[in-house]
Design an enzyme around this catalytic site. Structure first.
Site, PDB file in Angstrom:
ATOM      1  NE  ARG A  90      71.903  57.918  69.196  1.00  0.00           N
ATOM      2  CZ  ARG A  90      71.735  56.599  69.268  1.00  0.00           C
ATOM      3  NH1 ARG A  90      72.629  55.786  68.739  1.00  0.00           N
ATOM      4  NH2 ARG A  90      70.681  56.087  69.873  1.00  0.00           N
ATOM      5  CG  ASN A 144      67.504  56.006  61.326  1.00  0.00           C
ATOM      6  OD1 ASN A 144      66.515  55.633  60.699  1.00  0.00           O
ATOM      7  ND2 ASN A 144      68.030  55.304  62.320  1.00  0.00           N
ATOM      8  CB  CYS A 164      63.128  50.595  59.305  1.00  0.00           C
ATOM      9  SG  CYS A 164      63.047  50.963  61.075  1.00  0.00           S
ATOM     10  CG  HIS A 194      61.979  55.512  63.127  1.00  0.00           C
ATOM     11  ND1 HIS A 194      63.161  56.079  63.517  1.00  0.00           N
ATOM     12  CD2 HIS A 194      62.284  54.230  62.790  1.00  0.00           C
ATOM     13  CE1 HIS A 194      64.146  55.188  63.412  1.00  0.00           C
ATOM     14  NE2 HIS A 194      63.618  54.053  62.975  1.00  0.00           N
ATOM     15  CE1 TYR A 244      62.978  55.628  66.925  1.00  0.00           C
ATOM     16  CE2 TYR A 244      62.151  53.507  66.174  1.00  0.00           C
ATOM     17  CZ  TYR A 244      63.212  54.346  66.476  1.00  0.00           C
ATOM     18  OH  TYR A 244      64.497  53.893  66.327  1.00  0.00           O
TER      19      TYR A 244
END
Length: 421
Positions: A90, A144, A164, A194, A244
């Site tokens: 990440r 995700n 989500c 998102h 987002y």
């Protein structure tokens, strides 16, 4: 009822456990299996999970295993909350795109594509194991990028619904501002995972009074602050975009900000180290306050509600989920995965009708859906050219020079996770 959580060694699993314990009447779990390849983390999280159940007098049995096949055997539902490559991967997703002047984020843009490429093959392998163990088991995907991963699952014929926590977060926030019970707040929540907007906030049910104008008039500053967007942007839109959307509406500003501070992954990694130390304390029998900063707020309550509905044990009849479009948004193909209000039951999720969307929203949804088509193709079939095309199609990139440079960086940073590289 048996549930399995793949990725059960996650530091925010105690949030899920707390929800299972509190909401046991909604979802009466008899056996819960936490599955994770990281045995050391699993021992710490599993120990705390058992103590949380014991403190709240939950009679269910909690077990842990590193063996996926053993963990999902005879499970009625399997929750997926994976992070292939961990926080280290990440951290890369959030940093190398910045070298090309693009947003570094783990679920959208180039970083989101990298995560999809690492994740889709692993999730599909797990899903096949679930299907062999119990063809009737439901898969609830919280991994995700949820939209792409859920689409991969559905296209492979799995019984899957994506989840989500953005919608339930808005629901709880709006309920506090309106001083009403969260169950009274229903959202006109439309878009892709998102990439959503709250077009209305209704009291009492899907057809109730729309109080969004009142919310914006009386609490616009607080809402804008939470979204890190200017109040005038929210007022001009007249809707509430998910946070987002800031990556799209303020791209260059966000890139400048991200270049001046540690990545979110670095922050979370430090937080996880502290949380795991807490979890090892044999006297801790509740989720610590620090966990609220880890992310995933209200995930447990959304997961319980969804699992209860899918397993025919009650649950809310209408929930925000990720599922096939099937004509709901007429400008998208039926097999696109959208995030909207849907009727949920033991047969799955059926989206509710959505009013015609303003081109401002429909255009971006269509653009990102096209990117997701190409991203899934790259995840399933591999190849540098497919990665390049997906990046070129993404509205946060869209220039061949950027797409070329990002393709090289993506492959270099993820080679160990890409079988074709």
């Amino acid at each position: 009822m048996k549930l399995a959580v793949v990725g059960g060694g996650s530091t925010y699993t105690p949030e899920l456990i707390d929800g299972f314990a509190r909401l046991r009447d909604t979802l009466p779990i008899e056996e819960l299996v936490l599955v994770d390849p990281a045995a050391d983390r699993l021992d710490l999280v599993g120990g705390l999970a058992r103590r949380i159940f014991a403190k709240q007098d939950h009679a269910g049995r909690i077990t842990t295993t590193t063996d996926i096949d053993a963990g999902v055997a005879d499970a009625d539902a399997v929750l997926l909350q994976l992070r292939v490559g961990g926080q280290a991967a990440r951290n890369k997703d959030e940093t190398w795109p910045l070298e090309c002047g693009c947003v570094g984020q783990e679920t959208t843009g180039a970083g989101g594509l990298a995560k999809a490429l690492r994740t889709v093959p692993v999730v599909l392998d797990i899903a096949e194991r679930v299907r062999r163990a119990n063809p009737d088991a439901w898969i609830i995907d919280f991994t995700n990028p949820v939209g792409i991963v859920t689409r991969a699952l559905l296209q492979a014929g799995h019984k899957a619904v994506g989840l989500c926590n953005v919608a339930i977060g808005f629901q709880r926030k709006f309920a506090r501002l309106l001083d009403v019970n969260p169950s009274e707040v229903h959202l006109d929540h439309v878009g892709l995972n998102h990439l959503t907007w709250e077009l209305g906030v209704r009291l009492g049910g899907p057809d109730g009074e729309n109080v969004l104008p009142k919310l914006l008039a009386e609490h616009g500053d607080a809402i804008a602050d939470d979204l890190h967007m200017p109040r005038q942007v929210i007022d001009r839109l007249g809707v509430v975009p998910s946070y987002y959307l800031r990556y799209f509406y303020s791209h260059d500003e966000v890139v400048r900000e991200l270049g001046t501070k540690p990545s979110r992954a670095a922050e979370v990694a430090a937080m996880e180290k502290e949380l795991l130390a807490m979890y090892g304390d044999p006297t801790l029998d509740e989720k610590p306050e620090l966990l609220a900063k880890r992310g995933g707020a209200f995930y447990s309550e959304a997961a319980v509600d969804l699992a209860a509905s899918l397993l025919g044990n009650g649950g809310s009849p209408v929930q925000v989920v990720n599922t096939y479009n099937n004509g709901t948004l007429p400008f998208l193909p039926d097999d696109a995965v959208i995030e909207v209000q849907a009727r949920v039951g033991h047969d799955g999720a059926t989206p509710l009708a959505v009013p015609a969307l303003d081109p401002l929203y429909a255009g971006l949804i269509a653009n990102v859906t096209a990117y997701e088509d190409l991203a899934l193709e790259a995840a399933l079939r591999g190849g540098r050219d497919r990665v390049f095309k997906a990046l070129l199609a993404h509205p946060l990139i869209g220039q061949y020079e950027y797409a070329d440079g990002l393709t090289d960086r993506l492959i270099a940073h993820n080679r160990e996770h890409l079988a074709w590289a």
